[in-house]
Every structure is written in C-alpha cells, then in structure tokens.
Design a protein around this motif. Structure first.
Motif, PDB file in Angstrom:
ATOM      1  N   HIS A 243      -3.389   2.921  -6.335  1.00  8.47           N
ATOM      2  CA  HIS A 243      -2.877   3.747  -5.962  1.00  8.47           C
ATOM      3  C   HIS A 243      -1.902   4.239  -7.176  1.00  8.47           C
ATOM      4  O   HIS A 243      -0.517   3.753  -7.486  1.00  8.47           O
ATOM      5  CB  HIS A 243      -1.792   2.714  -5.495  1.00  8.47           C
ATOM      6  N   LYS A 244      -1.730   5.590  -7.079  1.00  8.84           N
ATOM      7  CA  LYS A 244      -1.081   6.214  -7.942  1.00  8.84           C
ATOM      8  C   LYS A 244       0.984   5.621  -8.005  1.00  8.84           C
ATOM      9  O   LYS A 244       1.408   5.905  -8.778  1.00  8.84           O
ATOM     10  CB  LYS A 244      -1.459   7.964  -8.149  1.00  8.84           C
ATOM     11  N   GLU A 245       1.462   6.387  -6.877  1.00  7.07           N
ATOM     12  CA  GLU A 245       2.722   6.352  -6.501  1.00  7.07           C
ATOM     13  C   GLU A 245       3.146   4.697  -7.114  1.00  7.07           C
ATOM     14  O   GLU A 245       4.067   4.650  -7.894  1.00  7.07           O
ATOM     15  CB  GLU A 245       3.289   6.592  -5.355  1.00  7.07           C
ATOM     16  N   SER A 246       2.963   3.984  -6.797  1.00  2.00           N
ATOM     17  CA  SER A 246       2.678   2.123  -6.744  1.00  2.00           C
ATOM     18  C   SER A 246       2.643   2.096  -8.917  1.00  2.00           C
ATOM     19  O   SER A 246       3.961   1.852  -8.755  1.00  2.00           O
ATOM     20  CB  SER A 246       2.331   1.377  -5.987  1.00  2.00           C
ATOM     21  N   LYS A 247       1.790   2.960  -8.769  1.00  4.60           N
ATOM     22  CA  LYS A 247       1.693   2.492 -10.408  1.00  4.60           C
ATOM     23  C   LYS A 247       2.267   2.863 -11.433  1.00  4.60           C
ATOM     24  O   LYS A 247       3.193   2.482 -12.556  1.00  4.60           O
ATOM     25  CB  LYS A 247       0.201   2.540 -10.917  1.00  4.60           C
ATOM     26  N   GLN A 248       3.327   4.089 -11.104  1.00  9.72           N
ATOM     27  CA  GLN A 248       3.920   4.710 -11.021  1.00  9.72           C
ATOM     28  C   GLN A 248       5.004   4.730 -11.537  1.00  9.72           C
ATOM     29  O   GLN A 248       5.856   4.228 -12.499  1.00  9.72           O
ATOM     30  CB  GLN A 248       3.723   6.190 -11.259  1.00  9.72           C
ATOM     31  N   LEU A 249       5.143   3.973 -10.356  1.00 12.10           N
ATOM     32  CA  LEU A 249       6.954   2.962  -9.823  1.00 12.10           C
ATOM     33  C   LEU A 249       7.095   2.251 -11.024  1.00 12.10           C
ATOM     34  O   LEU A 249       8.076   1.668 -11.980  1.00 12.10           O
ATOM     35  CB  LEU A 249       7.312   2.870  -8.900  1.00 12.10           C
TER      36      LEU A 249
ATOM     37  N   LEU B 116      -0.188  -0.054 -17.029  1.00 13.32           N
ATOM     38  CA  LEU B 116      -0.728  -0.289 -15.919  1.00 13.32           C
ATOM     39  C   LEU B 116      -2.027   0.261 -16.567  1.00 13.32           C
ATOM     40  O   LEU B 116      -2.742   1.277 -15.808  1.00 13.32           O
ATOM     41  CB  LEU B 116      -0.953  -0.835 -14.610  1.00 13.32           C
ATOM     42  N   ASP B 117      -3.520  -0.321 -17.293  1.00 15.26           N
ATOM     43  CA  ASP B 117      -4.528   0.584 -17.594  1.00 15.26           C
ATOM     44  C   ASP B 117      -5.495  -0.075 -17.387  1.00 15.26           C
ATOM     45  O   ASP B 117      -6.863  -0.230 -17.542  1.00 15.26           O
ATOM     46  CB  ASP B 117      -4.935   0.883 -19.098  1.00 15.26           C
TER      47      ASP B 117
ATOM     48  N   GLU C 179       1.021  -1.017  -0.274  1.00 19.94           N
ATOM     49  CA  GLU C 179      -0.004  -0.442  -0.264  1.00 19.94           C
ATOM     50  C   GLU C 179       0.855   1.417   0.225  1.00 19.94           C
ATOM     51  O   GLU C 179       0.168   2.475  -0.207  1.00 19.94           O
ATOM     52  CB  GLU C 179      -0.881   0.136   1.105  1.00 19.94           C
ATOM     53  N   SER C 180       2.187   1.642   0.443  1.00 18.68           N
ATOM     54  CA  SER C 180       3.554   2.070  -0.251  1.00 18.68           C
ATOM     55  C   SER C 180       4.481   2.343  -1.230  1.00 18.68           C
ATOM     56  O   SER C 180       4.695   0.748  -1.073  1.00 18.68           O
ATOM     57  CB  SER C 180       3.672   2.180   1.148  1.00 18.68           C
ATOM     58  N   VAL C 181       4.482   2.647  -1.101  1.00 16.26           N
ATOM     59  CA  VAL C 181       6.078   3.074  -2.472  1.00 16.26           C
ATOM     60  C   VAL C 181       7.164   2.644  -2.080  1.00 16.26           C
ATOM     61  O   VAL C 181       7.757   1.134  -2.143  1.00 16.26           O
ATOM     62  CB  VAL C 181       6.367   4.345  -3.187  1.00 16.26           C
ATOM     63  N   ASP C 182       7.434   2.072  -0.696  1.00 11.55           N
ATOM     64  CA  ASP C 182       8.124   1.637   0.345  1.00 11.55           C
ATOM     65  C   ASP C 182       8.470   0.445   0.562  1.00 11.55           C
ATOM     66  O   ASP C 182       9.297  -0.248   0.405  1.00 11.55           O
ATOM     67  CB  ASP C 182       8.033   2.265   1.482  1.00 11.55           C
ATOM     68  N   LYS C 183       6.941  -0.080   0.673  1.00 14.12           N
ATOM     69  CA  LYS C 183       7.040  -1.719   0.958  1.00 14.12           C
ATOM     70  C   LYS C 183       7.142  -2.498  -1.194  1.00 14.12           C
ATOM     71  O   LYS C 183       7.749  -3.659  -0.695  1.00 14.12           O
ATOM     72  CB  LYS C 183       5.325  -2.268   1.080  1.00 14.12           C
ATOM     73  N   PHE C 184       7.048  -1.604  -1.835  1.00 19.83           N
ATOM     74  CA  PHE C 184       7.042  -2.444  -3.030  1.00 19.83           C
ATOM     75  C   PHE C 184       8.972  -1.988  -3.746  1.00 19.83           C
ATOM     76  O   PHE C 184       9.547  -3.442  -4.642  1.00 19.83           O
ATOM     77  CB  PHE C 184       6.580  -1.453  -4.063  1.00 19.83           C
TER      78      PHE C 184
END
Length: 327
Positions: free
Chosen positions: A91-97, A106-107, A32-37
């Motif tokens: 989750h925009k940040e993870s999707k962008q990463l 990812l669409d 749920e966060s960029v950090d975990k991804f």
C-alpha cells in the motif's frame, strides 16, 4: 503542553482500534487507507499509548510465522497495551506516510515498528526469529513508560495537519454519500473544537469554505422545493425535498431561522394535502438510508409501500428500494 486531542464523535464512518483482544486478527486495525493510519496516530497521542505498527505482505511466507508467534498469550498481553495497526507493504500511500513521518524506510516484510505516544520511533525489527517477540514488545513499553508522553511542537503541527485532513475527508465522504445531516453534524463538532483549542488557521479556513458551500446548497434546495410546490402535480416531491432540506441543513447556524419558518410552512401544507404521515415516514427512512442503515431503510420503505398502496409515496419508495438494492 498543546492540546492535540481530536474530538471523536464525528467519526461515522470509521476506524475502531480494537484493544480488547481474543486473537491476533481481531487485535490489529487493518489500515488499508491513509485515513485509518492517520486516525491511529491521533488515537495513540490522545490515549498516551504507544503504537505497534505491523507491516505485512500477503503471500509472503514469513508473515504467517510471525503472526502465529503474536497469537501466544504472552504476546497478546503485551499487544493489548499498544494501539496496534497492520498495513500492507504494497500500500504505497501508507508506506510513504510511515517513511516520511518516522523517517523509516520500509523495504521488507514482516516488519514491526514501535512508536511512542510522542510520535517518535522507539524500536524496529525486521524478519522473524525462532522465538516470539515478547522482549521486543516489553522493551517498547518500558521506553514509553520512561520517556516523554507528548509530541514536540513540530510534531504537534504535523498532527494538526493530519487532524484537518481527517475531518475534511469525513465531511466530504458524508456529502458524497448524500448524508448531509451527518456532514453538518461533523462540521459543527469540528467548528466547536477549533474555537475551543489553538486550532491551526488551515482548519478554520477549510471549515469556512465547507460551511459556505453547504449554505449555498441549502438555499438552492429550498428554491427548488418551492418551485416544485408551486405546481400541483409536483407538490408531493416538493414536500419531500423540503423535509429533507430542513432535516439536513438545520444544524447550520446560518440556516436555523430560515428553516424554522420553512418547517412551519411544510407542516401546514403537508397537513392540508393529507401528506403529513407519508412525508414524515419517508424522511425517516431516508435518514436511515443516509446513515448507512440499509436493511432498516429497506424495511421501512416496504412498510410505507404497504400502508400507502397506490399513492405517490409507494412510487417514491419503489425507486429508493431499487436504488438501494443495486448498491
């Protein structure tokens, strides 16, 4: 081959990739966060295992269908061999990463991406079919087995930047939560790691800035504790602050000698004022509190209140209990 191993003992607070599975929901770390991804990426590289990225969206009817398929025995046996991560399409940040790192757009959901331990895309599938995706998962494992296991130089550089962000976020999170001792411990591990590997200059510069800041904070806390100790009515508060400062910052090499002397002075003064046991007990409870062990800290604070009823220790513990119960 460049060493991209990330030390793991600094994680306090943090991601556990569950690979011994009993159900679908237990098998996937929810990023749920960029950090975990980002931690999952590092884990995949360290363990030389492929990454299974499942993109879902709450309320979308096709996602539960795929999730039911992934719970079959055949699928679970295959999923165990991946580092599985689940991210929400919204989750925009993870999707962008994901889009930037793997050059994948990812669409839609559900979508599954198989990423090799070299951080290259192995395969992708979108939507859901009538049969469980066993062939898809098996083919990804075959590609991982036959293909390169380690990232190329460009990817290593990206991972180094990722590693730096993770470390700094971990330190900042500890400081924000007033767990200075935890931040210092992480900092020391990170410093040792950067010296023992070809760590990038960005990390070294960032760590140096954090060290300088903590060093200045330690000196300020020492000065403040001395001011409190100079006044009879605030000596108990001064001893508490001194004990906290010594415990929190003693891991900094720059502060080791200074704090060793202060510790001797603290023990002597606390003994003369008959505060030794109270100070030690309260500082232990504060350590539990800072490490997120709320229930144990509350229990200890209440025990101190009971033993030292009517004292300054009781008043301090009341304040800490009130603050903890509001969290």
């Amino acid at each position: 081959m460049m060493n991209v191993r990330l030390f793991t003992n600094f994680v306090c607070c943090q991601i556990v990739i569950i690979v011994a599975l009993v159900s679908f929901f237990e098998s996937f770390a929810i990023a749920e966060s960029v950090d975990k991804f980002e931690r999952a990426l590092i884990t995949a590289v360290n363990k030389k295992r492929p990454l299974l990225l499942y993109v879902y969206m709450d309320g979308w009817p096709h996602c539960p269908v795929l999730e039911q398929q992934l719970q079959t025995t055949a699928c679970l046996q295959l999923v165990r061999q991946y580092i599985p991560v689940k991210i929400d399409l919204r989750h925009k940040e993870s999707k962008q990463l994901v889009s930037e790192f793997f050059n994948v757009k990812l669409d839609g959901a559900p979508t599954m991406l198989l990423i090799g331990s070299n951080m290259k895309l192995l395969d992708k599938t979108a939507g859901v079919s009538s049969q469980p995706p066993t062939s898809f998962l098996r083919e990804g494992l075959n590609q991982q087995r036959l293909g390169p296991k380690t990232p190329d130089l460009d990817t290593v550089n990206i991972l180094n930047n990722t590693k730096t962000r993770i470390i700094l976020r971990s330190i900042e999170s500890a400081i924000e939560n007033e767990n200075i001792a935890g931040a210092v411990k992480t900092l020391r591990s990170a410093s040792k790691y950067s010296k023992s590997t070809d760590s990038d200059s960005q990390m070294n510069q960032a760590l140096s800035k954090v060290i300088d800041r903590l060093h200045q904070n330690a000196l300020k806390d020492l000065d403040r504790s001395r001011d409190l100790l100079s006044e009879e009515q605030s000596q108990f508060q001064g001893l508490l602050l001194m004990a906290h400062t010594i415990r929190s910052y003693s891991g900094l090499p720059e502060m080791k000698k200074i704090l060793a002397k202060e510790k001797q002075a603290l023990e002597s003064m606390a003994k003369n004022l008959s505060f030794s046991a109270q100070i030690k007990s309260i500082d232990k409870a504060r350590s539990l509190e800072e490490r997120g062990k709320k229930d144990k800290a509350l229990k200890m604070y209440r025990g101190i209140m009971s033993r030292y009823s009517g004292s300054q220790a009781e008043n301090f513990c009341k304040q800490r209990i009130s603050a903890l119960e509001k969290k």
